[in-house]
Write a protein that holds these residues in place. Structure first.
Motif, PDB file in Angstrom:
ATOM      1  N   PRO A  42      -6.634  -7.187   5.805  1.00  0.00           N
ATOM      2  CA  PRO A  42      -6.129  -5.803   5.821  1.00  0.00           C
ATOM      3  C   PRO A  42      -6.207  -5.183   4.435  1.00  0.00           C
ATOM      4  CG  PRO A  42      -4.316  -7.375   5.927  1.00  0.00           C
ATOM      5  CD  PRO A  42      -5.574  -8.170   6.087  1.00  0.00           C
ATOM      6  N   VAL A  59      -5.247  -3.108   1.046  1.00  0.00           N
ATOM      7  CA  VAL A  59      -4.054  -2.850   0.236  1.00  0.00           C
ATOM      8  C   VAL A  59      -4.027  -1.334   0.008  1.00  0.00           C
ATOM      9  CG1 VAL A  59      -2.879  -3.269  -1.956  1.00  0.00           C
ATOM     10  CG2 VAL A  59      -4.239  -5.098  -0.881  1.00  0.00           C
ATOM     11  N   ARG A  60      -2.995  -0.677   0.547  1.00  0.00           N
ATOM     12  CA  ARG A  60      -2.926   0.783   0.520  1.00  0.00           C
ATOM     13  C   ARG A  60      -2.093   1.241  -0.668  1.00  0.00           C
ATOM     14  NH1 ARG A  60      -0.247   2.784   4.334  1.00  0.00           N
ATOM     15  NH2 ARG A  60      -1.469   4.660   4.744  1.00  0.00           N
ATOM     16  N   ASP A  62      -0.485   4.293  -3.168  1.00  0.00           N
ATOM     17  CA  ASP A  62       0.062   5.646  -3.076  1.00  0.00           C
ATOM     18  C   ASP A  62      -0.582   6.543  -4.141  1.00  0.00           C
ATOM     19  OD1 ASP A  62       1.573   7.813  -2.374  1.00  0.00           O
ATOM     20  OD2 ASP A  62       3.418   7.112  -3.342  1.00  0.00           O
ATOM     21  N   THR A  84       1.118  -6.184  -4.594  1.00  0.00           N
ATOM     22  CA  THR A  84       2.237  -6.052  -3.661  1.00  0.00           C
ATOM     23  C   THR A  84       3.578  -6.334  -4.337  1.00  0.00           C
ATOM     24  OG1 THR A  84       0.805  -6.690  -1.820  1.00  0.00           O
ATOM     25  CG2 THR A  84       3.171  -6.848  -1.458  1.00  0.00           C
ATOM     26  N   VAL A  86       2.246   0.292  -3.743  1.00  0.00           N
ATOM     27  CA  VAL A  86       1.682  -0.200  -2.486  1.00  0.00           C
ATOM     28  C   VAL A  86       2.538   0.320  -1.346  1.00  0.00           C
ATOM     29  CG1 VAL A  86       1.186  -2.247  -1.097  1.00  0.00           C
ATOM     30  CG2 VAL A  86       0.687  -2.247  -3.555  1.00  0.00           C
ATOM     31  N   VAL A  87       1.880   0.965  -0.368  1.00  0.00           N
ATOM     32  CA  VAL A  87       2.592   1.539   0.760  1.00  0.00           C
ATOM     33  C   VAL A  87       2.225   0.805   2.038  1.00  0.00           C
ATOM     34  CG1 VAL A  87       2.793   3.808  -0.316  1.00  0.00           C
ATOM     35  CG2 VAL A  87       0.823   3.307   1.135  1.00  0.00           C
ATOM     36  N   SER A  88       3.137   0.805   3.012  1.00  0.00           N
ATOM     37  CA  SER A  88       2.894   0.099   4.279  1.00  0.00           C
ATOM     38  C   SER A  88       2.504   1.094   5.355  1.00  0.00           C
ATOM     39  CB  SER A  88       4.142  -0.678   4.705  1.00  0.00           C
ATOM     40  OG  SER A  88       5.247   0.216   4.853  1.00  0.00           O
ATOM     41  N   GLY A  89       2.055   0.556   6.487  1.00  0.00           N
ATOM     42  CA  GLY A  89       1.677   1.405   7.620  1.00  0.00           C
ATOM     43  C   GLY A  89       0.214   1.796   7.563  1.00  0.00           C
ATOM     44  N   ARG A  96      -2.978   4.438   7.740  1.00  0.00           N
ATOM     45  CA  ARG A  96      -3.214   5.807   7.339  1.00  0.00           C
ATOM     46  C   ARG A  96      -3.839   6.590   8.454  1.00  0.00           C
ATOM     47  NH1 ARG A  96      -6.462   7.930   1.958  1.00  0.00           N
ATOM     48  NH2 ARG A  96      -5.957  10.098   2.212  1.00  0.00           N
TER      49      ARG A  96
END
Length: 196
Positions: free
Chosen positions: A37, A39-40, A42, A184, A191-194, A196
């Motif tokens: 997955p 790494v998102r 912000d 993380t 780092v944001v969850s969920g 996009r």
């Protein structure tokens, strides 16, 4: 007749050149990291800076590898990092992406003739930083990684390239896992969850 001879000579040169080139890139592809997955972050955009300049001379050999550590690091950043914000930016800085070749001492004489042993060690290193900026805060992380492998006496060019490709793949696996974990844990809320 002269034109035919010239064409045949040119063809012979091309065939000889092809024999000394690295194997096709589809045999030793750039590693991909899309099975994990992303790494998102912000931020609104992500840039990559390749600051490492290969010396292009011994003992460095990263320019001879089918895939360089710098190329693998850039692919990791493209595959794993996602901009998931509306402001700010992140910069991935690759400051070290070397492979150093070291000749190892081997047995000589009769015992050395009947023994196959490691003759060359390759050591790869990576240093990657991610610097993040938003109007109200900054954050950064940095990791380093190192791996080594060796080739036996009399290793062919293909065996050397295979060893270098494996070295770069494992080196980036180590660096990527460390970088994702460090982002993380220590990126100061970048780092944001969920999804996009």
């Amino acid at each position: 007749m002269t034109a035919i001879r010239a064409a045949l000579a040119t063809l012979a040169v091309l065939v000889l050149a092809a024999c000394t080139m690295n194997p096709p890139s589809d045999e030793f592809p750039v590693p991909r990291y899309t099975d994990q997955p992303p790494v998102r972050l912000d931020v609104a955009d992500i840039r990559i800076e390749q600051r490492y300049q290969p010396p292009m001379e011994a003992p460095n050999v990263e320019h001879e590898a089918p895939v360089s550590p710098a190329a693998a690091a850039e692919q990791w950043a493209n595959d794993r990092l996602r901009a998931a914000g509306t402001q700010g930016s992140a910069t991935v800085v690759i400051s070290d992406a070397a492979i150093v070749r070291e000749k190892l001492k081997t047995k000589e004489g009769i015992s050395g003739f009947f023994t196959s042993e490691p003759a060359v060690r390759y050591t790869g290193s990576l240093a990657i930083a991610v610097k993040m900026k938003r109007p109200n805060r900054d954050g950064s992380v940095r990791i380093t990684a190192s791996r080594s492998t060796a080739t036996q006496e009399g290793a062919s060019l293909h065996e050397r390239d295979s060893a270098l490709h494996g070295l770069v793949t494992k080196l980036m696996d180590d660096a990527g896992a460390q970088l994702a974990e460090t982002l993380t844990a220590n990126a100061g809320g970048f780092v944001v969850s969920g999804a996009r």
